[in-house]
Design a protein around this motif. Structure first.
Motif, short mmCIF file in Angstrom:
data_model
loop_
_atom_site.label_atom_id
_atom_site.label_comp_id
_atom_site.label_asym_id
_atom_site.label_seq_id
_atom_site.Cartn_x
_atom_site.Cartn_y
_atom_site.Cartn_z
N UNK A 234 0.82 -1.21 0.00
CA UNK A 234 0.00 0.00 0.00
C UNK A 234 0.85 1.27 0.00
N UNK A 235 2.08 1.16 0.48
CA UNK A 235 2.94 2.34 0.66
C UNK A 235 3.22 3.06 -0.64
N UNK A 236 3.24 2.34 -1.74
CA UNK A 236 3.59 2.97 -3.02
C UNK A 236 2.52 3.95 -3.49
N UNK A 237 1.32 3.88 -2.94
CA UNK A 237 0.23 4.78 -3.33
C UNK A 237 0.15 6.03 -2.46
N UNK A 238 1.03 6.15 -1.48
CA UNK A 238 0.99 7.28 -0.55
C UNK A 238 1.81 8.46 -1.10
N UNK A 239 1.62 9.63 -0.49
CA UNK A 239 2.20 10.86 -1.02
C UNK A 239 3.70 10.96 -0.85
N UNK A 240 4.22 10.49 0.29
CA UNK A 240 5.63 10.66 0.61
C UNK A 240 6.42 9.37 0.38
N UNK A 241 7.72 9.47 0.15
CA UNK A 241 8.54 8.26 -0.02
C UNK A 241 8.45 7.39 1.24
N UNK A 242 8.16 6.11 1.09
CA UNK A 242 8.08 5.24 2.28
C UNK A 242 9.45 5.04 2.91
N UNK A 243 9.44 4.85 4.23
CA UNK A 243 10.62 4.40 4.94
C UNK A 243 10.24 3.05 5.56
N UNK A 244 10.94 2.01 5.13
CA UNK A 244 10.52 0.65 5.42
C UNK A 244 11.12 0.12 6.72
N UNK A 245 10.38 -0.74 7.37
CA UNK A 245 10.86 -1.46 8.55
C UNK A 245 11.26 -2.86 8.12
N UNK A 246 12.52 -3.21 8.36
CA UNK A 246 13.06 -4.51 7.95
C UNK A 246 13.35 -5.44 9.13
N UNK A 247 13.66 -4.86 10.28
CA UNK A 247 14.03 -5.69 11.42
C UNK A 247 13.51 -5.11 12.71
N UNK A 248 13.18 -6.01 13.64
CA UNK A 248 12.65 -5.58 14.94
C UNK A 248 13.24 -6.49 16.02
N UNK A 249 13.49 -5.90 17.18
CA UNK A 249 13.98 -6.69 18.30
C UNK A 249 13.70 -6.01 19.62
N UNK A 250 13.64 -6.80 20.67
CA UNK A 250 13.49 -6.28 22.03
C UNK A 250 14.47 -7.00 22.94
N UNK A 251 14.87 -6.31 24.01
CA UNK A 251 15.75 -6.91 25.02
C UNK A 251 15.53 -6.24 26.35
N UNK A 252 15.06 -6.98 27.32
CA UNK A 252 14.69 -6.40 28.61
C UNK A 252 15.51 -7.06 29.71
N UNK A 253 16.52 -6.33 30.15
CA UNK A 253 17.51 -6.90 31.06
C UNK A 253 16.99 -7.05 32.48
N UNK A 254 16.05 -6.19 32.89
CA UNK A 254 15.61 -6.21 34.28
C UNK A 254 16.65 -5.62 35.20
N UNK A 255 16.32 -5.55 36.48
CA UNK A 255 17.24 -5.01 37.47
C UNK A 255 17.00 -5.69 38.81
#
Length: 396
Positions: A234-255
């Motif tokens: 769908x992004x190609x039909x929008x007004x502005x150049x898309x900025x894509x998300x390729x990778x995601x991660x989380x890390x919760x060390x705690x205390x």
């Protein structure tokens, strides 16, 4: 093997930002959402998801779910108020991406808003009183309160002191980080602190909590920022150049507050980065720039180490050699970050990543914007989330 994007950011919007009262958190959020939807070129009726994030110090009623009614967004398929401290804004984009990937929504607005600054006696507005929380490090009820240990600054200062003790990090290393970000801020019209900053200026600034000086600490503002996330197709039909998300991660060390747990010289970035790199099919060597959550200068240093750009203890010299400054080998926080740009928590690094990805950076725009690392950090180095973003739909 080519890596195809998971989702795309197609809209970015800001409310007015100021150190003075300019409206409630709720009002500012609505302004930012409207601006982001207009920026995307989508019709309001096409938005079917809304994710909210407020400061963890703000009460729920400051940014309630009823914001959807303020905006005239009805029959939403996705709705949530996300709370994971300073990692929340990045997590909003992650949740939006997952929902879109699995068909739960098609276009999701993610917004952070905060209005912590109000006039004090004498008419000035400052962040000291607004962020004077008791940060529990020991796990012993009321210990920090009874000893006058007030504010996140103290907790992060202790972590920085530990890094100095273990690795020989210096005051000048912290100062080099603050100065590098000021150099970037001087190229950003939206940045709040744009006056040149020398090492002498830095060392002459007042101590807040040793080793942190005034310029080691973030610059809070009243304001809001929002983004629109949608599918790659769908992004190609929008007004502005898309900025894509390729990778995601989380890390919760705690205390846990127990002997043997090092929660000062490392953070959740190691785990979050590992997940984001693997998902995107990249390594630290592929990263063009970093947009890091850096409420304090030390967070920038330890993040560079934990994301694999420097060995433990080497971030200080790496920064002092000019590597993260304009013209350096690894540009960091190219809008001035949270120290010299503006502190809208996790939306500060996200917004700059989108600006760089779209090539809207003006004087500070980088030629190489292909792989952008974005981080969110919360608690006292306890909670962490990461994104790999790119203007390219496919990474190879």
């Amino acid at each position: 093997m080519a890596n195809k994007a998971l989702s795309a950011v197609v809209g970015l919007g800001f409310s007015e930002m100021s150190r003075k009262p300019i409206g409630t958190t709720r009002e500012l959020a609505a302004d930012a959402v409207r601006a982001a939807v207009i920026d995307s070129g989508l019709d309001k009726t096409e938005i079917d998801g809304l994710l909210l994030n407020r400061s963890p110090l703000a009460p729920f009623e400051d940014l309630p779910l009823e914001l959807m009614d303020d905006l005239g967004l009805y029959d939403l398929r996705l709705m949530n108020s996300v709370e994971a401290e300073g990692s929340s804004s990045v997590q909003m984009l992650q949740q939006a991406t997952m929902a879109i990937s699995h068909g739960m929504a098609k276009a999701v607005v993610c917004v952070f808003s905060d209005a912590p600054l109000a006039p004090r006696e004498g008419g000035a507005s400052g962040g000291g009183d607004a962020f004077a929380l008791y940060m529990s490090l020991t796990g012993i009820e009321n210990w920090e309160k009874n000893y006058g240990f007030i504010g996140a600054t103290g907790g992060y200062a202790m972590a920085a002191q530990r890094h100095m003790s273990v690795y020989g990090t210096t005051q000048e290393h912290l100062g080099s980080y603050a100065i590098a970000l000021r150099e970037w801020a001087m190229l950003n019209d939206r940045a709040f602190l744009r006056k040149p900053l020398s090492m002498d200026d830095y060392l002459a600034s007042r101590l807040i909590v040793e080793p942190f000086r005034m310029f080691d600490c973030c610059y809070p503002v009243n304001g809001a920022a929002a983004v629109v996330v949608t599918s790659v197709d769908r992004a190609t039909d929008c007004d502005k150049p898309p900025v894509y998300i390729h990778g995601m991660g989380q890390g919760h060390a705690g205390m846990p507050g127990l002997a043997g747990y090092d929660r000062e010289t490392t953070c959740g970035a190691k785990l979050a980065g590992k997940g984001a790199y693997e998902m995107a099919g990249v390594t630290p060597k592929d990263v063009s720039m970093c947009q890091l959550y850096d409420a304090f200068s030390y967070v920038g240093l330890v993040s560079l180490e934990d994301y694999g750009f420097c060995a433990p203890g080497e971030a200080g010299p790496f920064i002092a050699d000019g590597n993260i400054s304009p013209g350096g080998s690894l540009p960091v926080n190219t809008g001035g970050g949270q120290l010299s740009g503006y502190y809208l928590q996790g939306m500060t690094p996200i917004s700059e990543a989108i600006i760089q990805g779209r090539r809207d950076g003006g004087e500070r725009q980088l030629d190489n914007n292909e792989v952008i690392l974005v981080s969110g950090n919360g608690g006292r180095l306890q909670y962490h989330a990461a994104l790999i973003m790119s203007p390219m739909e496919t990474l190879s």
